[in-house]
Write a protein that holds these residues in place. Structure first.
Motif, PDB file in Angstrom:
ATOM      1  N   MET A   1      69.080  70.456  57.716  1.00  0.00           N
ATOM      2  CA  MET A   1      69.967  71.178  56.808  1.00  0.00           C
ATOM      3  C   MET A   1      71.071  70.262  56.319  1.00  0.00           C
ATOM      4  SD  MET A   1      70.374  74.886  58.671  1.00  0.00           S
ATOM      5  CE  MET A   1      71.408  75.453  57.329  1.00  0.00           C
ATOM      6  N   THR A   2      71.519  70.500  55.098  1.00  0.00           N
ATOM      7  CA  THR A   2      72.620  69.739  54.526  1.00  0.00           C
ATOM      8  C   THR A   2      73.927  70.456  54.829  1.00  0.00           C
ATOM      9  OG1 THR A   2      71.199  68.961  52.728  1.00  0.00           O
ATOM     10  CG2 THR A   2      73.589  68.795  52.404  1.00  0.00           C
ATOM     11  N   PRO A   3      74.915  69.763  55.391  1.00  0.00           N
ATOM     12  CA  PRO A   3      76.196  70.420  55.680  1.00  0.00           C
ATOM     13  C   PRO A   3      76.860  70.935  54.407  1.00  0.00           C
ATOM     14  CG  PRO A   3      76.040  68.317  56.824  1.00  0.00           C
ATOM     15  CD  PRO A   3      74.898  68.370  55.870  1.00  0.00           C
ATOM     16  N   THR A   4      77.442  72.118  54.499  1.00  0.00           N
ATOM     17  CA  THR A   4      78.183  72.703  53.380  1.00  0.00           C
ATOM     18  C   THR A   4      79.499  73.270  53.885  1.00  0.00           C
ATOM     19  OG1 THR A   4      77.075  74.847  53.659  1.00  0.00           O
ATOM     20  CG2 THR A   4      76.105  73.305  52.063  1.00  0.00           C
ATOM     21  N   ILE A   5      80.408  73.521  52.948  1.00  0.00           N
ATOM     22  CA  ILE A   5      81.686  74.153  53.254  1.00  0.00           C
ATOM     23  C   ILE A   5      81.606  75.592  52.777  1.00  0.00           C
ATOM     24  CG2 ILE A   5      84.151  74.151  52.751  1.00  0.00           C
ATOM     25  CD1 ILE A   5      83.789  71.048  52.398  1.00  0.00           C
ATOM     26  N   ARG A   6      81.870  76.532  53.658  1.00  0.00           N
ATOM     27  CA  ARG A   6      81.725  77.953  53.327  1.00  0.00           C
ATOM     28  C   ARG A   6      83.003  78.457  52.670  1.00  0.00           C
ATOM     29  NH1 ARG A   6      77.843  81.175  56.935  1.00  0.00           N
ATOM     30  NH2 ARG A   6      76.542  79.932  55.524  1.00  0.00           N
ATOM     31  N   THR A   7      82.950  78.712  51.370  1.00  0.00           N
ATOM     32  CA  THR A   7      84.091  79.238  50.632  1.00  0.00           C
ATOM     33  C   THR A   7      83.882  80.728  50.370  1.00  0.00           C
ATOM     34  OG1 THR A   7      83.326  79.012  48.335  1.00  0.00           O
ATOM     35  CG2 THR A   7      84.091  77.003  49.436  1.00  0.00           C
ATOM     36  N   VAL A   8      84.895  81.374  49.811  1.00  0.00           N
ATOM     37  CA  VAL A   8      84.803  82.808  49.544  1.00  0.00           C
ATOM     38  C   VAL A   8      83.823  83.114  48.418  1.00  0.00           C
ATOM     39  CG1 VAL A   8      87.119  83.235  50.409  1.00  0.00           C
ATOM     40  CG2 VAL A   8      86.793  82.774  47.963  1.00  0.00           C
ATOM     41  N   LEU A   9      83.395  82.108  47.656  1.00  0.00           N
ATOM     42  CA  LEU A   9      82.404  82.303  46.597  1.00  0.00           C
ATOM     43  C   LEU A   9      81.038  81.755  46.980  1.00  0.00           C
ATOM     44  CD1 LEU A   9      84.459  81.529  43.347  1.00  0.00           C
ATOM     45  CD2 LEU A   9      83.915  83.750  44.371  1.00  0.00           C
ATOM     46  N   GLY A  10      80.891  81.311  48.208  1.00  0.00           N
ATOM     47  CA  GLY A  10      79.605  80.791  48.648  1.00  0.00           C
ATOM     48  C   GLY A  10      79.736  79.402  49.229  1.00  0.00           C
ATOM     49  N   ASP A  11      78.615  78.830  49.642  1.00  0.00           N
ATOM     50  CA  ASP A  11      78.622  77.528  50.287  1.00  0.00           C
ATOM     51  C   ASP A  11      78.726  76.410  49.254  1.00  0.00           C
ATOM     52  OD1 ASP A  11      78.427  78.888  52.615  1.00  0.00           O
ATOM     53  OD2 ASP A  11      76.352  78.337  53.053  1.00  0.00           O
ATOM     54  N   LEU A  12      79.545  75.406  49.564  1.00  0.00           N
ATOM     55  CA  LEU A  12      79.923  74.359  48.622  1.00  0.00           C
ATOM     56  C   LEU A  12      79.493  73.001  49.151  1.00  0.00           C
ATOM     57  CD1 LEU A  12      81.760  73.828  46.009  1.00  0.00           C
ATOM     58  CD2 LEU A  12      83.573  73.309  47.666  1.00  0.00           C
ATOM     59  N   ASP A  13      78.949  72.173  48.266  1.00  0.00           N
ATOM     60  CA  ASP A  13      78.665  70.783  48.594  1.00  0.00           C
ATOM     61  C   ASP A  13      79.994  70.087  48.911  1.00  0.00           C
ATOM     62  OD1 ASP A  13      78.144  68.014  48.543  1.00  0.00           O
ATOM     63  OD2 ASP A  13      76.602  68.222  47.018  1.00  0.00           O
ATOM     64  N   PRO A  14      80.114  69.414  50.054  1.00  0.00           N
ATOM     65  CA  PRO A  14      81.385  68.755  50.379  1.00  0.00           C
ATOM     66  C   PRO A  14      81.860  67.790  49.300  1.00  0.00           C
ATOM     67  CG  PRO A  14      79.968  68.800  52.306  1.00  0.00           C
ATOM     68  CD  PRO A  14      79.145  69.303  51.158  1.00  0.00           C
ATOM     69  N   GLU A 149      81.973  92.986  47.624  1.00  0.00           N
ATOM     70  CA  GLU A 149      81.572  91.594  47.523  1.00  0.00           C
ATOM     71  C   GLU A 149      81.792  90.925  48.870  1.00  0.00           C
ATOM     72  OE1 GLU A 149      82.312  87.675  44.738  1.00  0.00           O
ATOM     73  OE2 GLU A 149      83.737  89.325  44.681  1.00  0.00           O
ATOM     74  N   ALA A 150      80.715  90.428  49.481  1.00  0.00           N
ATOM     75  CA  ALA A 150      80.824  89.814  50.796  1.00  0.00           C
ATOM     76  C   ALA A 150      81.579  88.499  50.697  1.00  0.00           C
ATOM     77  CB  ALA A 150      79.437  89.587  51.384  1.00  0.00           C
ATOM     78  N   VAL A 151      82.706  88.417  51.368  1.00  0.00           N
ATOM     79  CA  VAL A 151      83.522  87.210  51.424  1.00  0.00           C
ATOM     80  C   VAL A 151      83.453  86.698  52.851  1.00  0.00           C
ATOM     81  CG1 VAL A 151      85.879  86.302  51.260  1.00  0.00           C
ATOM     82  CG2 VAL A 151      85.057  87.961  49.573  1.00  0.00           C
ATOM     83  N   ARG A 152      82.785  85.576  53.045  1.00  0.00           N
ATOM     84  CA  ARG A 152      82.581  85.060  54.390  1.00  0.00           C
ATOM     85  C   ARG A 152      83.663  84.052  54.763  1.00  0.00           C
ATOM     86  NH1 ARG A 152      76.412  83.118  54.184  1.00  0.00           N
ATOM     87  NH2 ARG A 152      77.229  82.179  52.273  1.00  0.00           N
ATOM     88  N   ALA A 153      83.957  84.013  56.055  1.00  0.00           N
ATOM     89  CA  ALA A 153      84.907  83.028  56.574  1.00  0.00           C
ATOM     90  C   ALA A 153      84.232  81.681  56.698  1.00  0.00           C
ATOM     91  CB  ALA A 153      85.438  83.481  57.931  1.00  0.00           C
ATOM     92  N   GLY A 154      85.044  80.613  56.604  1.00  0.00           N
ATOM     93  CA  GLY A 154      84.534  79.266  56.748  1.00  0.00           C
ATOM     94  C   GLY A 154      85.092  78.524  57.938  1.00  0.00           C
ATOM     95  N   LEU A 155      85.950  79.196  58.727  1.00  0.00           N
ATOM     96  CA  LEU A 155      86.478  78.608  59.951  1.00  0.00           C
ATOM     97  C   LEU A 155      86.974  79.718  60.861  1.00  0.00           C
ATOM     98  CD1 LEU A 155      90.091  77.199  59.606  1.00  0.00           C
ATOM     99  CD2 LEU A 155      89.006  78.471  57.778  1.00  0.00           C
ATOM    100  N   ILE A 156      87.243  79.355  62.123  1.00  0.00           N
ATOM    101  CA  ILE A 156      87.765  80.268  63.132  1.00  0.00           C
ATOM    102  C   ILE A 156      89.176  79.815  63.483  1.00  0.00           C
ATOM    103  CG2 ILE A 156      87.377  81.313  65.397  1.00  0.00           C
ATOM    104  CD1 ILE A 156      84.464  80.110  65.200  1.00  0.00           C
ATOM    105  N   LYS A 157      90.148  80.715  63.374  1.00  0.00           N
ATOM    106  CA  LYS A 157      91.541  80.381  63.691  1.00  0.00           C
ATOM    107  C   LYS A 157      91.917  80.989  65.049  1.00  0.00           C
ATOM    108  CE  LYS A 157      96.172  80.100  63.310  1.00  0.00           C
ATOM    109  NZ  LYS A 157      96.858  80.563  62.093  1.00  0.00           N
ATOM    110  N   VAL A 158      92.457  80.159  65.940  1.00  0.00           N
ATOM    111  CA  VAL A 158      92.972  80.625  67.223  1.00  0.00           C
ATOM    112  C   VAL A 158      94.365  80.025  67.416  1.00  0.00           C
ATOM    113  CG1 VAL A 158      90.660  80.840  68.205  1.00  0.00           C
ATOM    114  CG2 VAL A 158      91.947  78.713  68.524  1.00  0.00           C
ATOM    115  N   ALA A 159      95.029  80.359  68.518  1.00  0.00           N
ATOM    116  CA  ALA A 159      96.380  79.862  68.765  1.00  0.00           C
ATOM    117  C   ALA A 159      96.595  79.663  70.249  1.00  0.00           C
ATOM    118  CB  ALA A 159      97.420  80.846  68.221  1.00  0.00           C
ATOM    119  N   CYS A 160      97.384  78.645  70.590  1.00  0.00           N
ATOM    120  CA  CYS A 160      97.808  78.487  71.975  1.00  0.00           C
ATOM    121  C   CYS A 160      99.099  79.269  72.183  1.00  0.00           C
ATOM    122  CB  CYS A 160      97.989  77.009  72.326  1.00  0.00           C
ATOM    123  SG  CYS A 160      99.454  76.256  71.591  1.00  0.00           S
ATOM    124  N   ASP A 161      99.554  79.334  73.416  1.00  0.00           N
ATOM    125  CA  ASP A 161     100.766  80.079  73.760  1.00  0.00           C
ATOM    126  C   ASP A 161     101.951  79.133  73.898  1.00  0.00           C
ATOM    127  OD1 ASP A 161      99.621  82.808  74.171  1.00  0.00           O
ATOM    128  OD2 ASP A 161      98.428  81.723  75.659  1.00  0.00           O
TER     129      ASP A 161
END
Length: 327
Positions: A1-14, A149-161
């Motif tokens: 598979m070719t890596p892509t960046i997941r944007t709100v409009l779909g997967d994008l060529d880096p 309109e399905a808007v997918r996330a492209g990353l996971i955000k977490v936080a430390c304390d």
């Protein structure tokens, strides 16, 4: 598979990402910041148009679930401004949520993150100031997208304390790691001024098996120890240096020095730049535009014209690109 960046409009060529604000917010709200909400689509459009006029092409929003991500507006904002927008799933610290909301989320948290990465962002509860515990709410099914309109996330955000790691943070980071392994998504981490980033890396990488190059640490300029910066960079994590464009931020005075030290130490390939605009007051400083108009020319004058392209374009293209998997 070719890596892509997941944007709100779909997967994008880096290769199409262009100059990128790698850590910012168009929409965000928290009971800890009353009256400072970013919740106006027209204002968000103005930010993106100004960013585009300054040469910006992509905008990565780190706002996680339950903090007013503007899911219904992101796709249209991207279309009308021509700026690629990357959205986030994940959770912030417990203090930003109502306790009943969190209790309803913990069961099936990794599955929710996976759905938001592969199917679409889910509907959010209203954010209210934390109050006394009430009876547990029924878990909300994560399958229904927030908008037609399905808007997918492209990353996971977490936080430390700020201090000792809480049970909430341990659970969220474990769920984020599970979602990463299921989808390949990068994990972005909010660091506190008194954070121990090696413990964050240990939890995500050593304990849960997330590769360092899939981890992006935010707010590095809050941590003054250059030795720690270099050690983390040598591990292969990315840094979102997200305060250089924020006027009046306590880290402004040392941000350029942090960048300079890491560049001179040979770690330029690990650095990303962002404005991290989290309040209405901060938005008045025009962070994303200032990033391109002020910081970038200074970097070019000091280190040569190639460095801004590396930090703004090549590095984000590598940090956010993923061989996406659907479990």
């Amino acid at each position: 598979m070719t890596p892509t960046i997941r944007t709100v409009l779909g997967d994008l060529d880096p290769a199409e990402l262009g100059a990128t604000d790698s850590h910012d917010h168009l929409f965000i709200r928290s009971p800890l910041l009353p009256g400072e909400e970013l919740d106006d689509p027209a204002a968000a459009e103005g930010v993106l148009r100004a960013f585009a006029a300054a040469g910006g092409r992509s905008f990565v929003q780190w706002t996680p679930y339950g903090m007013g991500r503007g899911a219904d507006s992101l796709a249209e904002l991207s279309r009308v401004t021509g700026v690629h927008v990357v959205a986030a799933t994940g959770l912030h610290q417990a203090a930003h949520y109502d306790p009943d909301t969190l209790r309803a989320l913990y069961d099936g948290l990794a599955e929710r993150f996976i759905v938001e990465l592969t199917t679409g962002l889910t509907a959010e509860p209203a954010t209210e100031p934390p109050g006394p515990p009430g009876p547990p709410a029924a878990p909300e099914a994560p399958e229904a997208p927030a908008s037609p309109e399905a808007v997918r996330a492209g990353l996971i955000k977490v936080a430390c304390d700020p201090g000792t790691t809480t049970a909430h943070t341990r659970q969220v980071m474990a769920a984020a790691a599970d979602a990463h392994h299921a989808t390949g998504a990068p994990i972005a981490v909010h660091l506190e001024p008194r954070a121990h980033p090696h413990l964050v890396l240990n939890r995500l990488h050593v304990r849960h098996g997330v590769p360092p190059h899939r981890i992006i640490l935010g707010h590095l300029t809050r941590l003054p120890d250059v030795r720690v910066h270099r050690e983390l960079a040598a591990e292969g994590v990315y840094f979102a240096l997200d305060s250089p464009s924020r006027a009046g931020h306590p880290a402004d005075h040392q941000a350029f020095d942090v960048i300079a030290d890491l560049v001179e130490a040979g770690h330029a390939s690990r650095l990303l730049l962002g404005a991290d605009t989290t309040t209405r007051t901060a938005r008045q400083a025009d962070g994303p535009t200032k990033l391109l108009n002020d910081l970038v020319p200074r970097l070019a004058r000091t280190f040569g014209p190639e460095l801004p392209g590396l930090l703004l374009t090549a590095n984000p293209a590598a940090a956010f690109a993923t061989d996406w998997r659907t479990p």
